[in-house]
Design an enzyme around this catalytic site. Structure first.
Site, PDB file in Angstrom:
ATOM      1  CG  HIS A 116      -0.231   0.339   2.384  1.00 52.63           C
ATOM      2  ND1 HIS A 116      -0.182  -0.582   3.565  1.00 52.63           N
ATOM      3  CD2 HIS A 116       0.219   1.574   3.275  1.00 52.63           C
ATOM      4  CE1 HIS A 116       0.290  -0.129   4.393  1.00 52.63           C
ATOM      5  NE2 HIS A 116       0.413   1.150   4.302  1.00 52.63           N
ATOM      6  CG  ASP A 146      -0.235  -4.047   2.905  1.00 51.21           C
ATOM      7  OD1 ASP A 146       0.096  -3.516   1.556  1.00 51.21           O
ATOM      8  OD2 ASP A 146      -0.267  -3.237   3.930  1.00 51.21           O
ATOM      9  N   GLY A 218       3.481   6.471   8.429  1.00 49.64           N
ATOM     10  CA  GLY A 218       4.906   6.325   8.112  1.00 49.64           C
ATOM     11  C   GLY A 218       5.797   5.182   8.466  1.00 49.64           C
ATOM     12  CB  SER A 220       3.287   1.892   6.093  1.00 50.18           C
ATOM     13  OG  SER A 220       2.138   1.992   6.545  1.00 50.18           O
TER      14      SER A 220
END
Length: 372
Positions: A116, A146, A218, A220
C-alpha cells in the site's frame, strides 16, 4: 472468502520483563529475552543503515484513494496508516505524496516495503540513513499480504539485514521497530510481542504478530527486529481510534514475508492456486453433533462453477477436514494448506459428508489475479 494459495511455500503465519524479586531471590531473564546490555544503542547502530525511508508521488482523487481501503476491515484498524492520503481538497485528480518505510535485504539494492505504500506510485524515492536518495523501481506487489519489493541502483554494495524466524518468537519476547513515522526518519521504538497469529480480517493470509512497540503513520513497511538484529516482521497495521499509536500494532511475520519476497523478486508476480469454494466456520452445534470438543474444519458454503472444486466433486455442505495432508482447524488453515500447493498439482481433500469421511482428489487451478 475465496480460497487461494501461493506457489512459494507459505508456512502456516521492548519493555523489559519485570523481574520477580524478594529479599531472598532475584529471578533474572535469560540472555535471549533480556534487553541488550547497555540498551539498544549498539543494535540501532547495527541495523539503522539498512532501514530506508520512502517518498511516493502519485495521482489520485481522494474518492479513489478511499475506495482502495480493504473491504470489511474495522474502522479502528487503519490498515493503510493513512500514509497515502492526499492533502485537502475535494474531487479531481491531483498529485499526492505519501511516506513509508522499508529495509534493504540484498547488497544490490532489493528493498522490502508494504504494497500500500507504493500502490499507484508514479515515482518512488528511497532515502538512505546517510541522506543519499535514489529513484526506485517497483519490481512487484502483492496486495493480499500487503508486501512489495522495490529496487535501487546505488552503484555500490548496500548494507542489508537478514531475516530471522518469526515462528520461534514467543509472546513476551522483546522487539524493536525502526521507521519513518510522520516523516521523522530514523525513529526507533521498542516493545514486546503481545500476541501471535492475529486475524484482523484484512485478508485470507492474516497471521499477524501483535506488538506494543510504538508504530505510527509512516512506519508502514518498516522492519520489526529481534534482539539479534534480524527482521522478524514487517509493520503493516495499527489499531488506532484516533490515528496515532495506542500500543497495538501488527506486523506480517517474516516466515511469510520471505516466501512472498522470493516470488516477487523472481518475476514480479505471485502465482496462486485456486480451489473455487467459499467457506464458513463450523458452528458449535455441528461440532456437538459430530462429537468434536471444539469446531474444526471448513464448511463449504458454495462451489464455484467450472472450478477445481466442482471438478473434484465437492458440494455445498461438505466439511473439509484436511487438504493435502494438512489438518484443518479453522479457515486460515485451509487457506495456508492451499497456499502450500502448487497450481496444477493434485491434492487429496478429506471431507465429512452425510455421516462419513470421504476423500476427493482435486487438481489445483490458477487464480486470476484480477479476482484475487
Amino acid at each position: 472468502m475465496t480460497l487461494t494459495g501461493t506457489k512459494s511455500r507459505v508456512t502456516s503465519l521492548a519493555l523489559a520483563a519485570a523481574l520477580a524479586t524478594t529479599s531472598a531471590v532475584a529471578i533474572a531473564p535469560t540472555t535471549a529475552l533480556a534487553v541488550p546490555q547497555g540498551g539498544y544503542a549498539d543494535l540501532v547502530d547495527q541495523v539503522s543503515p539498512s532501514v530506508v525511508f520512502i517518498e511516493v508521488t502519485a495521482k489520485a482523487s481522494p474518492a479513489n484513494f478511499e475506495g482502495q481501503m480493504p473491504k470489511g476491515i474495522p474502522e479502528e484498524l487503519r490498515k493503510r496508516f493513512e500514509d497515502m492520503m492526499p492533502e485537502g481538497g475535494q474531487g479531481g485528480d491531483r498529485a499526492r505524496q505519501g511516506l513509508g518505510s522499508g529495509f534493504i535485504i540484498s547488497e544490490d539494492g532489493l528493498i522490502v516495503t508494504n504494497a500500500h505504500v507504493v500502490d499507484g506510485a508514479e515515482t518512488v524515492t528511497v532515502k538512505l540513513s546517510d541522506d543519499r536518495s535514489f529513484e526506485a523501481e517497483v519490481l512487484g506487489t502483492d496486495r493480499l499480504t500487503d508486501l512489495a519489493v522495490i529496487k535501487v541502483d546505488a552503484g555500490e554494495a548496500l548494507p542489508a539485514v537478514k531475516f530471522g524466524s518469526s515462528e520461534t518468537m514467543r509472546v513476551g519476547d522483546e522487539v524493536m521497530a525502526v521507521g519513518n513515522p510522520f516523516g521523522l526518519g530514523g525513529t526507533v521504538t521498542s516493545g514486546i510481542i503481545s500476541a501471535k497469529s492475529r486475524n484482523i480480517n484484512s485478508g485470507p493470509y492474516d497471521d499477524f504478530i501483535q506488538t506494543d512497540a510504538a508504530i505510527n503513520r509512516g512506519n508502514s513497511g518498516g522492519p520489526l527486529f529481534n534482539n539479534d538484529g534480524e527482521v522478524i516482521g514487517v509493520n503493516t497495521a495499527i489499531f488506532s481510534p484516533g490515528g496515532g499509536s495506542v500500543g497495538i500494532g501488527f506486523a506480517v511475520p517474516s516466515d511469510l514475508v520471505q516466501d512472498v519476497v522470493a516470488d516477487l523478486s523472481d518475476d514480479g508476480e505471485i502465482t496462486r492456486g485456486w480451489l473455487g469454494v467459499q467457506i464458513k466456520p463450523m458452528s458449535d452445534e455441528i461440532a456437538d453433533v459430530l462429537g468434536y470438543d471444539t469446531p474444526r474444519g471448513a464448511v463449504v458454503e458454495m462451489v464455484q462453477p467450472d472450478s477445481p472444486a466442482q471438478s473434484a466433486g465437492l458440494e455445498k455442505g461438505d466439511i473439509i477436514l484436511s487438504f493435502n495432508g494438512i489438518e484443518i482447524g479453522d479457515l486460515r488453515d485451509l487457506t495456508r494448506a492451499v497456499a502450500d500447493t502448487d497450481p496444477d498439482a493434485n491434492a487429496d481433500v478429506v471431507i465429512w459428508r452425510k455421516g462419513e469421511e470421504v476423500t476427493k482428489s482435486v487438481t489445483v487451478g490458477t487464480l486470476d489475479q484480477q479476482d484475487a
